[in-house]
Design a protein around this motif. Structure first.
Motif, PDB file in Angstrom:
ATOM      1  N   GLN A  57      41.802  43.524   2.095  1.00  0.00           N
ATOM      2  CA  GLN A  57      40.461  43.756   2.618  1.00  0.00           C
ATOM      3  C   GLN A  57      39.655  42.468   2.572  1.00  0.00           C
ATOM      4  O   GLN A  57      39.464  41.869   1.517  1.00  0.00           O
ATOM      5  N   ASP A  58      39.169  42.050   3.724  1.00  0.00           N
ATOM      6  CA  ASP A  58      38.365  40.836   3.818  1.00  0.00           C
ATOM      7  C   ASP A  58      36.880  41.208   3.743  1.00  0.00           C
ATOM      8  O   ASP A  58      36.495  42.353   3.936  1.00  0.00           O
ATOM      9  N   GLY A  59      36.041  40.217   3.465  1.00  0.00           N
ATOM     10  CA  GLY A  59      34.601  40.450   3.471  1.00  0.00           C
ATOM     11  C   GLY A  59      34.113  41.151   2.218  1.00  0.00           C
ATOM     12  O   GLY A  59      34.622  40.922   1.116  1.00  0.00           O
ATOM     13  N   ASP A  60      33.121  42.022   2.391  1.00  0.00           N
ATOM     14  CA  ASP A  60      32.429  42.680   1.281  1.00  0.00           C
ATOM     15  C   ASP A  60      33.384  43.553   0.464  1.00  0.00           C
ATOM     16  O   ASP A  60      33.884  44.568   0.964  1.00  0.00           O
ATOM     17  N   PRO A  61      33.647  43.191  -0.808  1.00  0.00           N
ATOM     18  CA  PRO A  61      34.599  43.965  -1.610  1.00  0.00           C
ATOM     19  C   PRO A  61      34.071  45.327  -2.043  1.00  0.00           C
ATOM     20  O   PRO A  61      34.845  46.174  -2.502  1.00  0.00           O
ATOM     21  N   THR A  62      32.763  45.573  -1.898  1.00  0.00           N
ATOM     22  CA  THR A  62      32.207  46.871  -2.284  1.00  0.00           C
ATOM     23  C   THR A  62      32.333  47.902  -1.164  1.00  0.00           C
ATOM     24  O   THR A  62      32.117  49.096  -1.391  1.00  0.00           O
ATOM     25  N   ASP A 111      38.257  35.609   6.917  1.00  0.00           N
ATOM     26  CA  ASP A 111      39.197  35.151   7.942  1.00  0.00           C
ATOM     27  C   ASP A 111      40.500  35.914   7.735  1.00  0.00           C
ATOM     28  O   ASP A 111      40.872  36.216   6.596  1.00  0.00           O
ATOM     29  N   SER A 112      41.206  36.193   8.830  1.00  0.00           N
ATOM     30  CA  SER A 112      42.460  36.948   8.706  1.00  0.00           C
ATOM     31  C   SER A 112      43.533  36.176   7.948  1.00  0.00           C
ATOM     32  O   SER A 112      44.583  36.742   7.616  1.00  0.00           O
ATOM     33  N   ALA A 113      43.274  34.902   7.650  1.00  0.00           N
ATOM     34  CA  ALA A 113      44.206  34.127   6.831  1.00  0.00           C
ATOM     35  C   ALA A 113      44.366  34.726   5.441  1.00  0.00           C
ATOM     36  O   ALA A 113      45.331  34.404   4.735  1.00  0.00           O
ATOM     37  N   CYS A 114      43.449  35.613   5.046  1.00  0.00           N
ATOM     38  CA  CYS A 114      43.567  36.263   3.740  1.00  0.00           C
ATOM     39  C   CYS A 114      44.851  37.075   3.633  1.00  0.00           C
ATOM     40  O   CYS A 114      45.255  37.455   2.533  1.00  0.00           O
ATOM     41  N   ARG A 115      45.496  37.350   4.773  1.00  0.00           N
ATOM     42  CA  ARG A 115      46.718  38.158   4.759  1.00  0.00           C
ATOM     43  C   ARG A 115      47.800  37.541   3.882  1.00  0.00           C
ATOM     44  O   ARG A 115      48.653  38.254   3.348  1.00  0.00           O
ATOM     45  N   CYS A 116      47.773  36.210   3.726  1.00  0.00           N
ATOM     46  CA  CYS A 116      48.865  35.593   2.963  1.00  0.00           C
ATOM     47  C   CYS A 116      48.827  35.988   1.488  1.00  0.00           C
ATOM     48  O   CYS A 116      49.830  35.838   0.785  1.00  0.00           O
ATOM     49  N   PHE A 117      47.696  36.537   1.016  1.00  0.00           N
ATOM     50  CA  PHE A 117      47.693  37.091  -0.336  1.00  0.00           C
ATOM     51  C   PHE A 117      48.686  38.248  -0.431  1.00  0.00           C
ATOM     52  O   PHE A 117      49.346  38.432  -1.456  1.00  0.00           O
ATOM     53  N   ASP A 155      35.178  31.244   5.905  1.00  0.00           N
ATOM     54  CA  ASP A 155      33.957  30.977   5.160  1.00  0.00           C
ATOM     55  C   ASP A 155      34.059  29.684   4.356  1.00  0.00           C
ATOM     56  O   ASP A 155      34.985  29.497   3.570  1.00  0.00           O
ATOM     57  N   GLY A 156      33.099  28.773   4.577  1.00  0.00           N
ATOM     58  CA  GLY A 156      33.064  27.517   3.839  1.00  0.00           C
ATOM     59  C   GLY A 156      33.975  26.439   4.382  1.00  0.00           C
ATOM     60  O   GLY A 156      34.019  25.321   3.844  1.00  0.00           O
ATOM     61  N   GLN A 157      34.713  26.722   5.457  1.00  0.00           N
ATOM     62  CA  GLN A 157      35.642  25.749   6.029  1.00  0.00           C
ATOM     63  C   GLN A 157      35.172  25.333   7.429  1.00  0.00           C
ATOM     64  O   GLN A 157      34.527  26.122   8.126  1.00  0.00           O
ATOM     65  N   PRO A 158      35.543  24.135   7.865  1.00  0.00           N
ATOM     66  CA  PRO A 158      35.069  23.661   9.173  1.00  0.00           C
ATOM     67  C   PRO A 158      35.901  24.153  10.348  1.00  0.00           C
ATOM     68  O   PRO A 158      35.676  23.727  11.479  1.00  0.00           O
ATOM     69  N   ILE A 159      36.847  25.050  10.108  1.00  0.00           N
ATOM     70  CA  ILE A 159      37.777  25.446  11.156  1.00  0.00           C
ATOM     71  C   ILE A 159      38.207  26.890  10.943  1.00  0.00           C
ATOM     72  O   ILE A 159      38.228  27.398   9.818  1.00  0.00           O
ATOM     73  N   GLY A 160      38.526  27.563  12.038  1.00  0.00           N
ATOM     74  CA  GLY A 160      39.064  28.911  11.996  1.00  0.00           C
ATOM     75  C   GLY A 160      40.062  29.094  13.121  1.00  0.00           C
ATOM     76  O   GLY A 160      40.175  28.254  14.015  1.00  0.00           O
ATOM     77  N   ARG A 161      40.788  30.204  13.099  1.00  0.00           N
ATOM     78  CA  ARG A 161      41.744  30.572  14.156  1.00  0.00           C
ATOM     79  C   ARG A 161      42.923  29.617  14.278  1.00  0.00           C
ATOM     80  O   ARG A 161      43.657  29.650  15.257  1.00  0.00           O
ATOM     81  N   TYR A 162      43.135  28.774  13.291  1.00  0.00           N
ATOM     82  CA  TYR A 162      44.320  27.922  13.262  1.00  0.00           C
ATOM     83  C   TYR A 162      45.212  28.257  12.071  1.00  0.00           C
ATOM     84  O   TYR A 162      46.157  27.534  11.779  1.00  0.00           O
ATOM     85  N   ASP A 163      44.906  29.350  11.386  1.00  0.00           N
ATOM     86  CA  ASP A 163      45.636  29.695  10.171  1.00  0.00           C
ATOM     87  C   ASP A 163      47.106  29.989  10.428  1.00  0.00           C
ATOM     88  O   ASP A 163      47.995  29.459   9.755  1.00  0.00           O
ATOM     89  N   ASP A 164      47.373  30.861  11.425  1.00  0.00           N
ATOM     90  CA  ASP A 164      48.754  31.213  11.713  1.00  0.00           C
ATOM     91  C   ASP A 164      49.514  30.039  12.330  1.00  0.00           C
ATOM     92  O   ASP A 164      50.704  29.836  12.050  1.00  0.00           O
ATOM     93  N   MET A 165      48.830  29.242  13.148  1.00  0.00           N
ATOM     94  CA  MET A 165      49.506  28.090  13.757  1.00  0.00           C
ATOM     95  C   MET A 165      49.866  27.042  12.708  1.00  0.00           C
ATOM     96  O   MET A 165      50.944  26.436  12.757  1.00  0.00           O
ATOM     97  N   TRP A 166      48.962  26.831  11.745  1.00  0.00           N
ATOM     98  CA  TRP A 166      49.272  25.894  10.658  1.00  0.00           C
ATOM     99  C   TRP A 166      50.519  26.356   9.905  1.00  0.00           C
ATOM    100  O   TRP A 166      51.437  25.567   9.650  1.00  0.00           O
TER     101      TRP A 166
END
Length: 374
Positions: free
Chosen positions: A45-50, A84-90, A234-245
């Motif tokens: 779950q991304d975003g607000d944990p409550t 960011d959907s990059a949280c999936r790697c957890f 959040d807090g990073q200068p880039i998004g939508r490159y997580d899976d490509m990286w």
């Protein structure tokens, strides 16, 4: 022929986890129920944990929010992206299974040109359980598929192939375009009648590709430590490159270790077009940086001493810091996060000695109620 009362159990039910990143209720699982109901889900779950996330009845799952990530990883939680959907790697990190299938929550069951529903998970399993041929291209595509074989002139010494580490699926309806292409082709759609290609192929050795995380399977034991979706959101200068990286890192490591990557089938139905102006804000630095990132990965050489995925990834992090760090401080931060990720991977996945206590809190497992008969 199976007896009518015999329930057919699909393959790898005890060896595969389905990982889903989300910020919303998972009603989309209802359509996937016939294909997913026998498998274990890991929901990040991304975003607000409550915020309470509702999972349809009848699924076996673990649900993790940001508080869980912080509790389990402690200071190392800094390597997991937020908002960011990059949280999936957890989910990849805490899984104990050999195989992973990951899917986005705006993806649904697609149909082939005959109108038959596509069991995407079954096709990924087929791809992962059959060899790849990265060293010599077979013009009939995947030679291990029913009805296909190696063509005349294909070296017999290479027909055994190599283990498949990654199965990269495709999508119908909303194309996976970057923001500038979205802006000039806002109404373009992929349909089974005009874009469906009934093929699987191995991506050749020393060839990179743009990996999409919305429809992806991989062998966690073979390539899991490299399946890190970077620092995004959040807090990073880039998004939508997580899976490509992750895809670029995985591909150079697969090439080095003699592993294969397949792409093509299966398709799924991508239902939601994201806002191109929002995407452009997330992507613009990546679009600029990728003109240097791609040549960097094309030139990467991993020393022969790198005999494991972890060793390869640590070496790759050093080269990222050295070669890409001067371009922007972000890459120095990313390189450090790559090391933190490997440290977290080794810690979470260490086999505890007999009689010792686990190094992390027990995983939070839940079982939703069985679906009520209609």
């Amino acid at each position: 022929m199976a007896h009518p009362s015999t329930k057919i159990i699909p393959p790898l039910t005890d060896e595969l986890d389905i990982v889903i990143p989300t910020i919303r209720n998972l009603d989309f699982l209802e359509q996937w129920r016939p294909f997913f109901e026998h498998y274990h889900l890991i929901i990040v779950q991304d975003g607000d944990p409550t915020k309470k996330i509702r999972v349809p009845d009848g699924f076996d799952y673990e649900l993790y929010n940001r508080n869980d990530v912080n509790k389990i990883l402690g200071p190392k939680a800094s390597c997991i992206s937020f908002k960011d959907s990059a949280c999936r790697c957890f989910g990849f990190l805490v899984s104990k299974k050999k195989y992973i299938f990951t899917i986005d929550d705006d993806c649904f069951v697609a149909k082939d040109p005959t109108g038959k529903e596509i069991n995407a998970l079954a096709q990924h399993i087929t791809n992962l359980l059959t060899p790849s041929t990265p060293d010599f291209f077979n013009t009939l595509y995947d030679p291990y598929r029913d009805g296909a074989d190696f063509v005349r002139g294909y070296p017999f010494s290479l027909r055994e192939g190599v283990p498949t580490a990654i199965s990269h699926g495709l999508w119908l309806n909303i194309p996976d375009y970057d923001a500038p292409t979205q802006l000039v082709k806002p109404r373009e759609r992929n349909t089974s009648s005009n874009r469906y290609v009934d093929a699987v192929m191995t991506i050749p050795k020393r060839t990179l590709f743009p990996m999409c995380g919305m429809n992806l399977g991989f062998n966690r034991e073979l390539i899991g430590p490299a399946m890190y979706f970077g620092l995004m959101g959040d807090g990073q200068p880039i998004g939508r490159y997580d899976d490509m990286w992750a895809g670029w890192c995985c591909k150079v490591i697969c090439d080095h270790l003699g592993l294969g990557v397949k792409t093509g089938l299966p398709y799924l139905w991508h239902s939601k077009a994201s806002n191109p102006f929002v995407n452009l804000k997330k992507e613009y630095k990546g679009i600029y940086w990728q003109e240097d990132i791609i040549p960097f990965f094309q030139a990467v050489v991993l020393p022969k001493e790198c005999t494991t995925v972890q060793k390869c990834y640590i070496e790759l992090s050093k080269q990222v810091k050295e070669k890409l760090g001067p371009m922007d401080n972000y890459f120095e931060t990313l390189a450090d996060a790559m090391v933190t990720w490997i440290e977290a991977w080794d810690e979470i996945n260490a086999q505890p000695k007999a009689g010792s206590q686990p190094t992390t809190p027990p995983l939070k497992k839940e079982k939703s109620e069985e679906p009520k008969p209609k």
